[in-house]
Design an enzyme around this catalytic site. Structure first.
Site, short mmCIF file in Angstrom:
data_model
loop_
_atom_site.label_atom_id
_atom_site.label_comp_id
_atom_site.label_asym_id
_atom_site.label_seq_id
_atom_site.Cartn_x
_atom_site.Cartn_y
_atom_site.Cartn_z
N HIS A 159 -7.85 76.42 -23.68
CA HIS A 159 -9.14 76.90 -23.15
C HIS A 159 -9.74 78.01 -24.01
O HIS A 159 -10.91 78.37 -23.82
CB HIS A 159 -9.00 77.41 -21.72
N ASP A 195 -3.50 67.45 -21.33
CA ASP A 195 -3.44 68.34 -20.15
C ASP A 195 -4.44 67.84 -19.10
O ASP A 195 -5.42 67.18 -19.42
CB ASP A 195 -3.81 69.76 -20.60
N HIS A 197 -6.61 69.50 -17.63
CA HIS A 197 -7.91 70.18 -17.80
C HIS A 197 -8.47 69.95 -19.18
O HIS A 197 -7.73 69.93 -20.17
CB HIS A 197 -7.75 71.68 -17.54
N ASP A 284 0.41 69.11 -16.30
CA ASP A 284 -0.19 69.27 -14.98
C ASP A 284 -0.86 67.97 -14.53
O ASP A 284 -1.50 67.93 -13.46
CB ASP A 284 -1.14 70.48 -14.91
C1 6XA Z 1 -8.23 78.12 -12.80
C2 6XA Z 1 -7.50 76.93 -13.34
C3 6XA Z 1 -7.00 77.16 -14.70
C4 6XA Z 1 -6.44 75.92 -15.28
C5 6XA Z 1 -5.45 76.24 -16.32
C6 6XA Z 1 -4.86 75.04 -16.95
N1 6XA Z 1 -7.43 79.26 -12.64
N2 6XA Z 1 -5.42 74.59 -18.04
O1 6XA Z 1 -3.90 74.46 -16.57
O2 6XA Z 1 -4.96 73.57 -18.73
ZN ZN Z 2 -4.20 72.38 -17.35
#
Ligand code: 6XA
Ligand code: ZN
Length: 343
Positions: A159, A195, A197, A284
């Site tokens: 991110h 991932d 996200h 995840d």
């Molecule tokens: C909000 C969700 C953050 C996602 C983090 C994640 N706190 N990114 O797993 O791949």
């Molecule tokens: Zn993630």
């Protein structure tokens, strides 16, 4: 397969993040990396080595200097103001507000952050730079001719964009490693993000480039974090047009839908003619993940590893998300073992 690991990850231990309107304990904890390392050892994946220090130069190939200096000094400047709790932003430089970088640390924290879930602590700088060294040491191994390596990166990175942190990420380990591979003679590098996200940071970093292909399979940003990026019509810009592929899938999508998207991504990587592959390996996507909504079971991660191996490319795995702490080790090592079995 070789694993690169540093104890320094423990220095990143945020106390809380803003979830559902309240400050809650961070999902992203040191125990995640501890569990992955334990599984690597228990299942005899291969040697575990410490990273070599690479300094700031490879980081500055990817990240904005002002952002890097902010991260380097943020905790000290924050704590000098009498604060001893995690640094979290409380507003953002959004539409029609002044674009200049603020001078005061609190303003900079807001300027250089994407969300309120990425606490900066006393150990953040050390942990984040060590995590980059873990990824870069893995890249060194690929440059040296090794087929694959596992960079046990924590804090994660995907991110983090050129000039902001977010989603527990400070430096984009996978992007920095991909750039290092480019700088050491690999002409075309693909970064595949599996991932749950969207890897908004990696996309941001390579969006205008044709030498690094970015592909991401993730929860549809219409309902899933990070909401503002990861749509299918984001295909790259300028030179980079046609070198960015997003595969957003509805939250709750089944396993066969996910693997169909993976096959589409793998086809693009083969067509691109990549000389090396960096995998942003978040698990995840697991059915038991507490903050995500896909349905992969623990054995499905073996299949993922095997399919990646079929590309026959030098491959660097960088750890990203995955918050079902009990099974995280098996889920990660299943990918790596599935890859090894097919290599
Ligand atoms: C909000 C969700 C953050 C996602 C983090 C994640 N706190 N990114 O797993 O791949
Ligand atoms: Zn993630």
């Amino acid at each position: 397969m070789l694993t690169i690991y540093s104890d320094s990850h423990r220095l990143q231990h945020g106390r809380s993040e803003l979830i559902d309107g309240t400050l809650k304990p961070c999902f992203e904890t040191p125990s995640r990396a501890d569990m992955v390392l334990a599984a690597v050892r228990q299942r005899d994946l291969g040697d575990v080595v410490h990273p070599r220090r690479h300094g700031l130069e490879p980081i500055l190939r990817v990240h904005d200097e002002g952002y890097v200096r902010f991260l380097e000094t943020a905790w000290q400047r924050w704590s000098e103001m009498g604060r001893d709790y995690d640094a979290l932003p409380k507003m953002w430089q959004i539409r029609r507000l002044r674009e200049a970088v603020p001078e005061y640390v609190e303003g900079q924290l807001c300027y250089y952050s994407m969300d309120c879930g990425t606490p900066i602590t006393a150990g953040t700088w050390q942990a984040a730079t060590a995590s980059v060294d873990v990824a870069l040491t893995g890249a060194d191994r690929l440059i040296g001719g090794e087929r694959a390596a596992f960079a046990l990166t924590r804090p994660p990175g995907h991110h983090a964009a050129r000039d902001y942190c977010g989603g527990y990420c400070f430096f984009n380990n996978a992007a920095i490693a991909a750039q290092a591979l480019r700088d050491h003679g690999m002409h075309r590098v693909a970064v595949l993000d599996v991932d749950y996200h969207h890897g908004n940071g990696t996309q941001d970093i390579f969006y205008h480039r044709s030498d690094v292909l970015f592909l991401s399979i993730h929860g549809d940003p219409r309902t899933e974090y990070p909401f503002f990026l990861g749509f299918a019509d984001e295909k790259g810009d300028g030179e980079g047009l046609g070198y960015n592929f997003n595969f957003p899938l509805a939250a709750g999508s089944c396993v066969s839908t996910w693997f169909f998207a993976l096959d589409c991504a793998l086809e693009q990587i083969a067509r691109f003619g990549a000389e090396a592959l960096v995998v942003s390996l978040g698990v995840d996507t697991f059915e038991g993940d507490p903050i995500s909504r896909f349905q992969l079971g623990t054995p499905d991660f073996v299949t993922l590893g095997a399919r990646l191996a079929a590309l026959k490319l030098p491959t660097l795995f960088c750890l990203e998300g995955g918050y079902a702490v009990g099974p995280i080790g098996d889920n990660v090592v299943n990918v790596l073992a599935g890859f090894e079995a097919r290599s």
